[in-house]
Design an enzyme around this catalytic site. Sequence first.
Site, short mmCIF file in Angstrom:
data_model
loop_
_atom_site.label_atom_id
_atom_site.label_comp_id
_atom_site.label_asym_id
_atom_site.label_seq_id
_atom_site.Cartn_x
_atom_site.Cartn_y
_atom_site.Cartn_z
N LYS A 22 44.18 85.85 39.80
CA LYS A 22 43.46 84.63 40.20
C LYS A 22 42.34 84.35 39.21
CE LYS A 22 40.00 84.69 43.37
NZ LYS A 22 38.77 84.00 42.95
N ASN A 23 41.54 85.37 38.90
CA ASN A 23 40.34 85.13 38.09
C ASN A 23 40.64 84.89 36.63
OD1 ASN A 23 38.92 85.18 40.41
ND2 ASN A 23 38.12 87.26 40.16
N ARG A 93 34.37 77.31 43.44
CA ARG A 93 33.25 77.54 42.53
C ARG A 93 33.73 77.59 41.08
NH1 ARG A 93 28.29 79.60 42.33
NH2 ARG A 93 27.81 80.95 40.57
N CYS A 117 28.25 80.71 48.20
CA CYS A 117 29.19 81.17 49.23
C CYS A 117 28.53 82.39 49.84
CB CYS A 117 30.56 81.45 48.65
SG CYS A 117 30.60 82.94 47.72
N ARG A 122 23.82 82.49 43.91
CA ARG A 122 24.69 82.56 42.72
C ARG A 122 24.20 81.52 41.71
NH1 ARG A 122 30.83 83.28 44.62
NH2 ARG A 122 31.06 84.16 42.53
N GLN A 126 22.23 81.28 33.35
CA GLN A 126 22.74 81.81 32.07
C GLN A 126 23.75 80.85 31.43
OE1 GLN A 126 21.38 84.76 30.75
NE2 GLN A 126 20.01 84.21 32.43
N ASP A 305 34.40 93.10 43.90
CA ASP A 305 35.40 92.44 44.76
C ASP A 305 36.18 93.43 45.60
OD1 ASP A 305 36.22 89.82 42.36
OD2 ASP A 305 34.56 90.08 43.76
N ARG A 397 43.09 81.75 49.53
CA ARG A 397 42.55 81.29 48.25
C ARG A 397 42.90 82.24 47.11
NH1 ARG A 397 36.57 80.70 47.83
NH2 ARG A 397 37.30 80.50 45.70
C1 EPZ Z 1 33.06 86.23 39.17
O1 EPZ Z 1 32.14 85.40 39.83
C2 EPZ Z 1 34.28 86.30 40.05
N1 EPZ Z 1 34.86 84.97 40.22
C3 EPZ Z 1 33.91 86.87 41.41
O2 EPZ Z 1 35.11 87.02 42.14
C4 EPZ Z 1 33.30 88.25 41.20
O3 EPZ Z 1 32.86 88.73 42.46
C5 EPZ Z 1 32.12 88.16 40.24
O4 EPZ Z 1 32.55 87.54 39.01
C6 EPZ Z 1 31.55 89.52 39.90
O5 EPZ Z 1 32.54 90.35 39.41
C7 EPZ Z 1 35.73 84.53 39.28
O6 EPZ Z 1 36.03 85.22 38.31
C8 EPZ Z 1 36.29 83.15 39.51
P1 EPZ Z 1 28.95 86.59 37.85
P2 EPZ Z 1 30.86 84.86 38.99
O7 EPZ Z 1 28.45 85.39 37.13
O8 EPZ Z 1 31.26 84.59 37.61
C9 EPZ Z 1 24.24 86.76 38.50
C10 EPZ Z 1 36.52 86.74 43.94
O9 EPZ Z 1 36.48 87.28 45.03
N2 EPZ Z 1 24.17 85.54 37.68
O10 EPZ Z 1 29.60 87.68 37.06
O11 EPZ Z 1 30.20 83.80 39.78
C11 EPZ Z 1 24.93 86.52 39.83
O12 EPZ Z 1 23.99 86.03 40.78
C12 EPZ Z 1 35.27 86.21 43.32
O13 EPZ Z 1 37.55 86.62 43.21
C13 EPZ Z 1 22.92 85.03 37.33
O14 EPZ Z 1 21.88 85.56 37.72
O15 EPZ Z 1 29.93 86.15 39.01
C14 EPZ Z 1 25.44 87.89 40.20
O16 EPZ Z 1 24.41 88.63 40.81
C15 EPZ Z 1 34.10 86.34 44.29
N3 EPZ Z 1 22.85 83.91 36.56
C16 EPZ Z 1 25.77 88.51 38.84
O17 EPZ Z 1 25.10 87.71 37.86
C17 EPZ Z 1 23.99 83.27 36.09
O18 EPZ Z 1 23.86 82.26 35.37
C18 EPZ Z 1 27.27 88.50 38.51
O19 EPZ Z 1 27.72 87.19 38.71
C19 EPZ Z 1 25.25 83.81 36.45
C20 EPZ Z 1 25.31 84.95 37.24
#
Ligand code: EPZ
Length: 429
Positions: A22-23, A93, A117, A122, A126, A305, A397
């Site tokens: 999916k990702n 998202r 969510c 979130r 960055q 996850d 999803r």
């Molecule tokens: C991706 O979400 C995945 N989604 C999520 O999977 C997964 O849980 C997550 O990465 C962590 O592995 C997809 O790939 C579509 P991040 P993402 O940006 O990209 C902080 C699922 O179940 N952060 O790596 O949104 C954020 O708050 C979904 O398949 C900032 O602070 O996650 C978090 O604490 C749920 N500023 C950490 O980084 C930013 O600009 C990691 O978030 C971006 C992120």
Amino acid sequence: MENFIVKGNVSLSGNVKISGSKNAAVAVLPAVVLSRENVYLENLPDITDVRTMIEILENLGVSIRRRGRNALDLTPGNLSKIAPAYELVKKMRASYYFMGSLLARFGRAEVPIPGGCDLGPRPIDQHLKGFTALGADINIEHGMINMNADKLVGAHIYLDVVSIGATVNLVLAASAAEGRTVLENVAKEPEIVDLANFLNAMGAKIRGAGTDVIRIDGVKNFHGAAHAVIPDRIEAGTFMLAAAATGGNVMVEDVIPKHLEAITAKLRETGAKVEVEPERIRVKAPDPLSASDLKTFPYPGFPTDLQPPGMVLLTAAKGLSVITENVFDGRFNQVDELKRMGARIKVEGRTALVEGGTRLSGAPVTAHDLRSGAALIIAALMADGESRINAVEHVDRGYEKFEQKLIDLGASIKRRSEAGQEKLSTNQD
Ligand code: EPZ
């Protein structure tokens, strides 16, 4: 809203074929808009998020022909719009990846601010920091992110936080920026590597994906390509954990074992037996499991996850397990539901103490996101008696034919509408 009725006291056994990631799929699909020629994608999981992405692409002007259940022919030639349809984007998202790909294609993008969510805050600071560094002017008003760049120019960007989303978005935008971009402290997940491989197949010049530093030399033109999406390591890990949690014996097929090393190691620590072959892994747990501490980290650490399914496994493991959620602030929305089934879990901030060896009992529970939904289904399989899992559209999803795959492994699961009448799975042909 639909729900699952799940019978308990099941030990899963048999073989399960893992679908495409999916990702990876939700990162590769927005990248298609960069190409001026036909693109062929296969091993796409047939799940709600992918269907939504397909609708967004068609709404932007990409013509798409399905080639069987998991393959598409896409022709992005006459793209015109820079704003994906609001009502579609709000459904998921990851549609914010169109910020990076539309900015790369048109130098402009208008995308709604992504919804949150149940995983806690979130932010996308960055992402926006990177787009600004590449030369985009950003104006956020009325819930929309409007970006304009007369010209995208390569930059040296250091991410404050390891973010999959920011890494994907900046790889997409930098692929078409003039000159060299260096992205540091980036996510190293296999899905990033898969996206880079797809973009390079279309003519991009990306090096270092999968490491802390990605170097990109921007190109002007992207040609057509054919690409097969990697297997879904989170789906595979979900089934591996389910096999051990139910004391079963399951072979997960069509996987890349390298992507599952953290899960394999953790399962062995609890006493489960894990046999690794080149493209498949067998998990069995003939004996009671032992407690083990679990800490989530960006890849190659244990994935956040799989923390909810991992927590369910640990409720069956004798002893006290400490779970530390290092990626999200508050990704424990499955705890209250598990406690309704008799689990003994105490949450303190980003830490959860799980007192294992408790026998869960069936109950009506509610999924809050796709991974906690999958976790509750595993708990229902382990529990005494019958459970009803509400809001299973979350699970649809991200898991293709989830209930059918579990039924094929010996589970008894019925999908019902809110009104209670039995429904065929939405994933069936
Ligand atoms: C991706 O979400 C995945 N989604 C999520 O999977 C997964 O849980 C997550 O990465 C962590 O592995 C997809 O790939 C579509 P991040 P993402 O940006 O990209 C902080 C699922 O179940 N952060 O790596 O949104 C954020 O708050 C979904 O398949 C900032 O602070 O996650 C978090 O604490 C749920 N500023 C950490 O980084 C930013 O600009 C990691 O978030 C971006 C992120």
